[in-house]
Design a protein around this motif. Structure first.
Motif, PDB file in Angstrom:
ATOM      1  N   THR A  58      36.757 -12.817  12.083  1.00  0.00           N
ATOM      2  CA  THR A  58      35.371 -13.489  12.339  1.00  0.00           C
ATOM      3  C   THR A  58      35.512 -14.291  13.421  1.00  0.00           C
ATOM      4  O   THR A  58      36.634 -14.596  13.997  1.00  0.00           O
ATOM      5  CB  THR A  58      35.038 -14.044  10.993  1.00  0.00           C
ATOM      6  OG1 THR A  58      35.809 -15.273  10.928  1.00  0.00           O
ATOM      7  CG2 THR A  58      35.228 -13.312   9.929  1.00  0.00           C
ATOM      8  N   TYR A 118      28.807 -21.242   9.429  1.00  0.00           N
ATOM      9  CA  TYR A 118      29.113 -19.867   9.424  1.00  0.00           C
ATOM     10  C   TYR A 118      29.583 -19.702   8.089  1.00  0.00           C
ATOM     11  O   TYR A 118      28.958 -18.506   7.341  1.00  0.00           O
ATOM     12  CB  TYR A 118      30.386 -19.554  10.069  1.00  0.00           C
ATOM     13  CG  TYR A 118      30.572 -18.273  10.374  1.00  0.00           C
ATOM     14  CD1 TYR A 118      30.013 -17.499  11.326  1.00  0.00           C
ATOM     15  CD2 TYR A 118      31.425 -17.355   9.486  1.00  0.00           C
ATOM     16  CE1 TYR A 118      30.467 -16.197  11.659  1.00  0.00           C
ATOM     17  CE2 TYR A 118      31.772 -15.901   9.433  1.00  0.00           C
ATOM     18  CZ  TYR A 118      31.107 -15.526  10.615  1.00  0.00           C
ATOM     19  OH  TYR A 118      31.418 -14.060  10.972  1.00  0.00           O
ATOM     20  N   SER A 164      27.640 -18.190  16.654  1.00  0.00           N
ATOM     21  CA  SER A 164      27.871 -17.593  15.494  1.00  0.00           C
ATOM     22  C   SER A 164      27.484 -18.367  14.311  1.00  0.00           C
ATOM     23  O   SER A 164      26.967 -17.898  13.069  1.00  0.00           O
ATOM     24  CB  SER A 164      29.386 -17.035  15.582  1.00  0.00           C
ATOM     25  OG  SER A 164      29.681 -16.220  16.461  1.00  0.00           O
ATOM     26  N   TYR A 206      21.565 -13.828  10.392  1.00  0.00           N
ATOM     27  CA  TYR A 206      21.943 -12.471  10.374  1.00  0.00           C
ATOM     28  C   TYR A 206      22.416 -11.771   9.221  1.00  0.00           C
ATOM     29  O   TYR A 206      21.990 -10.337   9.031  1.00  0.00           O
ATOM     30  CB  TYR A 206      23.282 -12.697  11.508  1.00  0.00           C
ATOM     31  CG  TYR A 206      24.050 -11.351  11.553  1.00  0.00           C
ATOM     32  CD1 TYR A 206      23.856 -10.370  12.437  1.00  0.00           C
ATOM     33  CD2 TYR A 206      25.258 -11.047  10.630  1.00  0.00           C
ATOM     34  CE1 TYR A 206      24.571  -9.324  12.567  1.00  0.00           C
ATOM     35  CE2 TYR A 206      26.102 -10.141  10.783  1.00  0.00           C
ATOM     36  CZ  TYR A 206      25.638  -8.929  11.782  1.00  0.00           C
ATOM     37  OH  TYR A 206      26.436  -7.942  11.893  1.00  0.00           O
ATOM     38  N   GLN A 228      24.646 -17.336  11.518  1.00  0.00           N
ATOM     39  CA  GLN A 228      25.134 -16.362  10.444  1.00  0.00           C
ATOM     40  C   GLN A 228      24.183 -16.191   9.381  1.00  0.00           C
ATOM     41  O   GLN A 228      24.011 -15.088   8.828  1.00  0.00           O
ATOM     42  CB  GLN A 228      26.485 -17.047  10.064  1.00  0.00           C
ATOM     43  CG  GLN A 228      27.141 -16.323   8.941  1.00  0.00           C
ATOM     44  CD  GLN A 228      27.675 -15.242   9.503  1.00  0.00           C
ATOM     45  OE1 GLN A 228      27.530 -14.708  10.615  1.00  0.00           O
ATOM     46  NE2 GLN A 228      28.195 -14.126   8.582  1.00  0.00           N
ATOM     47  N   GLU A 229      23.610 -17.139   8.879  1.00  0.00           N
ATOM     48  CA  GLU A 229      22.878 -17.029   7.445  1.00  0.00           C
ATOM     49  C   GLU A 229      21.643 -16.126   8.063  1.00  0.00           C
ATOM     50  O   GLU A 229      21.331 -14.981   7.163  1.00  0.00           O
ATOM     51  CB  GLU A 229      22.255 -18.189   7.158  1.00  0.00           C
ATOM     52  CG  GLU A 229      21.384 -18.064   5.890  1.00  0.00           C
ATOM     53  CD  GLU A 229      21.016 -19.397   5.445  1.00  0.00           C
ATOM     54  OE1 GLU A 229      20.842 -19.557   3.989  1.00  0.00           O
ATOM     55  OE2 GLU A 229      20.188 -20.393   6.129  1.00  0.00           O
TER      56      GLU A 229
END
Length: 833
Positions: free
Chosen positions: A556, A592, A44, A51, A48-49
């Protein structure tokens, strides 16, 4: 038609039972809960970036600045475009992308593999259950190594396909091999595919010997041709993994060293992460099983199970704790094997182990020797540094082996091969002639007695052979360690008794069958039930009710800390953070929220790993500032601002030219990066005619995206700019533009970007446009579709043809008398002297 419909119904019932078993095991997921998986948390942060960018634009960035200063996302996020084969793979998971989905991919692929072997649906069910719930696979699932799990399961299909080819069933066998290899690669864990191909190669050599002995060269040539064509199709349908990821690997730790051996070994913090062509031996072998770890194949608690082993409800151990003045615990650090830590043992089940050992004495010929040698070879490889003479030789000379680390991962393939040979043995035993049952029963009793005696000696006399100590015991008071050692011995005795119970129960079922006291169907059903109970109970030790969390309770995957909130108040577009609250180079959770100096990735860029070894692991302030490290989070989770951070880009006075990579990285210790840049001049001939500049002007980052950076610049005279972003080139995707026109840029300071800027006001842009990657995705998409349709067509044709000829699905393999016969010496007529 009636027989065919009945057989089809049996296949569907077995498949349904398998799916229900997986659903029951991960039942909390069906009610919306989330399995707490360490690797998923790491993923994750890593993704994250990329995504968020994909969510915003609908496009993949193929680059992230969230870890290690910046790196491609090829092994983390995005990837190949989904085609027919991808949808076939997704179909096995019932379109689920959670833990249950990956477990289903493994379970159903194993079931299909056993069907291709030709043992029928009910034995295929037993085989799939034994492989799926082997505890090493459950441990992999608990840790979140989902792709490793999914990729492993297709090894059974590939082995079955090869076997059927040597039965001269070329279409069926070729389909099994090619689909197994193709879908294993599609799940993007090439290490698992590599390991099972090693075993498959050994199996091939032994099966080929029979053809060679019979001078059947024409048929052997057909098999080699089919294997070559199948491999080509598998590689073509996974073009992204094969071309893009392999090309990227050359720039990572797995691609070999840039610096000389003298330079790398001079670093005290270096673990020799690279050799000349791949990972360094010491680094690759850090996760090696010990010989005593192998006892867990038959006794799950042989070396304590896991570092944090669940003992809730264990009366004997909790009584020991009470009498020793301690409170009863839910878990204890019981593992005492040779790994740094582990989440599960490699238990394959007592009955499956019994069948495997029985098969060694019962099965004759090339199948036995091929499977046994392949399994033993992989087990020896799993010992890594603990069987150094063997593994160092393989590491140095076996192609591509030095690209992989963690030898104990091999047990995921071993835990597929052991059930594969065990089911082969059981199928052969169930087909035994009435006249041979008596001899088989005698052999069975001997095998059970032999295994039982060894178990009793190890389990109850363990203190004669082992000291039950663990490297992690140094953390505890010696008095507490003494208690742990006694608890470990108790656990060994308990699980030895447990294994003996299932071993004798399974042996009794087989014995009753051989004595005609039990029908074949009831024998299979009872063995399946006992195996499921055995493995299911052990599996629940490593994924229990406590491992699940309610979705509503988790906003999260990575909770935001107070320090994260504090740093995120900074309005600046782009800066980096160095987090000391955990190992900064083995933890991606901070990514994240931030752009991190550290992170976690087994495929970080080679040049960045060198910077870690030389400077970053030592906290070198100058190099950290050069990487625009604006914030530190200390070990007390407090934020400290770095006033010397150099920003996103700056002008410099001087260029220092060097001749070798060793000089390039060493020179950073001698310069001031805010005014001087180091360049390996021979890599960029003719780019620099000037080595001195006035450093007059201004440069400012105006817009940020992970794959596009825009700057405004005003230069008073010709200048040279250093950017605090990671160099990845040349011609690998990053392109520089000056006033919308493409220009060259070069590497400076070993890992950063540098660029000449003419006098005046300009716009500079860096765009990540990996043309070769995008092209391979498009080509791979169409190949994926074409090959997927080819598979479906050929399988449909074969099934139709089989129905017309045999009124069956996958035909059973014929049991060769020479492969399943007890030693014949007593039946041979002795010659007169």
């Amino acid at each position: 038609m009636k027989n065919y419909s009945s057989l089809l119904l049996q296949h569907l019932i077995c498949l349904l039972i398998l799916v229900i078993a997986c659903g029951v095991f991960l039942a909390p997921q069906l009610s919306g809960k989330i399995l707490s998986q360490g690797e998923v948390v790491q993923n994750s942060g890593m993704n994250q970036e990329a995504y968020l960018y994909h969510q915003k634009t609908g496009k993949n960035p193929y680059w992230t600045n969230s870890m290690f200063g910046g790196m491609p996302t090829y092994t983390m996020y995005g990837g190949a475009k989904a085609g027919v084969l991808s949808y076939l793979n997704s179909g096995l998971s019932f379109m689920r992308t959670d833990s249950l989905g990956y477990l289903l991919v493994f379970a159903i692929s194993a079931f299909i593999g056993f069907l291709f072997l030709g043992v029928g649906p009910w034995l295929a069910l037993l085989g799939a259950i034994s492989a799926t719930f082997a505890s090493t696979h459950i441990g992999v699932l608990e840790a979140g190594h989902n792709s490793k799990l999914a990729s492993s399961g297709f090894s059974i299909l590939a082995f079955a396909g090869l076997y059927r080819m040597f039965k001269k069933e070329y279409l069926l066998g070729g389909l099994g091999f090619c689909m197994g290899l193709t879908l294993s690669l599609a799940n993007n864990h090439p290490q698992m595919t590599y390991y099972f191909l090693l075993g498959l190669g050994i199996f091939f050599l032994f099966l080929s010997y029979d053809f060679y002995k019979n001078k059947d060269f024409k048929e052997l040539g057909k098999i080699v041709l089919i294997l070559g064509l199948g491999t080509l199709l598998a590689l073509s349908s996974n073009l992204y993994q094969v071309l893009v990821v392999r090309t990227y690997a050359k720039d990572t730790m797995r691609g070999g060293t840039i610096l000389s051996p003298a330079a790398t070994t001079s670093q005290a913090n270096s673990v020799s992460t690279s050799s000349e062509s791949g990972l360094g031996y010491n680094y690759a072998m850090q996760w090696s099983d010990g010989v005593k770890d192998l006892l867990a194949f038959i006794i799950p608690g042989a070396v304590g199970g896991a570092n944090n082993e669940t003992i809730k409800g264990n009366k004997s151990i909790n009584t020991l704790l009470r009498t020793s003045g301690m409170q009863p615990q839910n878990s204890l650090p019981l593992y005492w094997g040779d790994l740094a830590f582990t989440g599960s043992p490699d238990y394959v089940g007592a009955i499956i182990f019994l069948l495997f050992v029985f098969g060694i004495f019962y099965i004759k010929g090339s199948v036995k020797w091929g499977m046994l040698t392949a399994t033993l070879f992989l087990i020896l490889m799993s010992l890594g540094k603990n069987f150094g003479a063997f593994n160092h030789f393989l590491f140095d000379y076996l192609p591509y082996l030095n690209k992989f680390r963690t030898p104990n991962s091999i047990q995921n393939i071993v835990s597929c091969l052991i059930p594969l040979f065990s089911i082969f043995t059981l199928y052969s035993l169930l087909k035994v002639n009435t006249s041979d049952k008596k001899d088989a029963a005698r052999l069975l009793i001997k095998v059970i007695a032999g295994i039982s005696l060894i178990l009793i000696i190890i389990g109850y006399g363990g203190q004669m052979f082992f000291d039950f100590t663990s490297p992690g015991d140094s953390r505890f008071d010696p008095k507490i360690v003494a208690i742990f050692k006694e608890a470990r011995f108790i656990y060994l005795k308990q699980d030895t008794l447990r294994t003996l119970s299932f071993l004798i129960a399974g042996g009794l079922i087989l014995y009753l069958f051989l004595k005609d006291k039990l029908s074949k169907n009831l024998c299979i059903a009872t063995l399946t039930l006992l195996t499921f109970i055995d493995l299911f109970i052990i599996a629940k030790r490593y994924i229990s009710q406590e491992d699940w969390k309610a979705k509503s309770a988790v906003k999260t995957t990575v909770p935001m800390r107070e320090v994260d909130k504090q740093i995120l108040q900074d309005p600046q577009l782009y800066y980096r953070v160095f987090d000391y609250t955990s190992d900064p180079f083995q933890d991606a959770t901070g990514a994240y929220y931030h752009k991190m100096i550290g992170g976690y990735s087994p495929a970080k860029l080679r040049r960045y790993q060198d910077m870690i070894d030389f400077y970053l692991s030592k906290g070198d302030q100058k190099v950290l500032s050069m990487l625009n490290t604006k914030y530190y989070i200390n070990d007390k989770a407090q934020v400290q601002m770095n006033p010397s951070a150099m920003g996103n880009a700056w002008f410099i006075h001087d260029i220092t030219k060097v001749n070798t990579p060793d000089e390039e990285i060493a020179a950073l210790a001698q310069i001031r990066p805010d005014s001087t840049a180091v360049v390996l001049d021979k890599e960029f001939p003719g780019y620099l005619t000037n080595t001195s500049f006035s450093k007059m002007g201004n440069i400012q980052l105006e817009a940020y995206a992970p794959n596009q950076l825009s700057y405004s610049v005003t230069a008073e005279g010709d200048q040279f700019v250093v950017f605090s972003d990671i160099w990845y080139g040349p011609d690998k995707g990053w392109k520089a533009y000056l006033d919308d026109k493409p220009v060259d840029h070069i590497r400076v300071n070993y890992i950063l970007r540098g660029m000449k800027v003419p006098s005046g006001s300009h716009k500079i842009e860096f765009k990540f446009e990996p043309t070769k990657v995008l092209m391979s995705i498009q080509i791979g998409f169409w190949l994926n579709n074409l090959i997927g349709l080819l598979f479906i067509g050929l399988l449909g044709y074969w099934l139709t043809d089989q129905y017309k000829k045999n009124k069956t699905l996958v035909p059973a393999f014929s049991v060769n008398k020479n492969e399943s016969k007890i030693a014949e010496s007593k039946n041979k007529t002795k010659k007169n002297p």
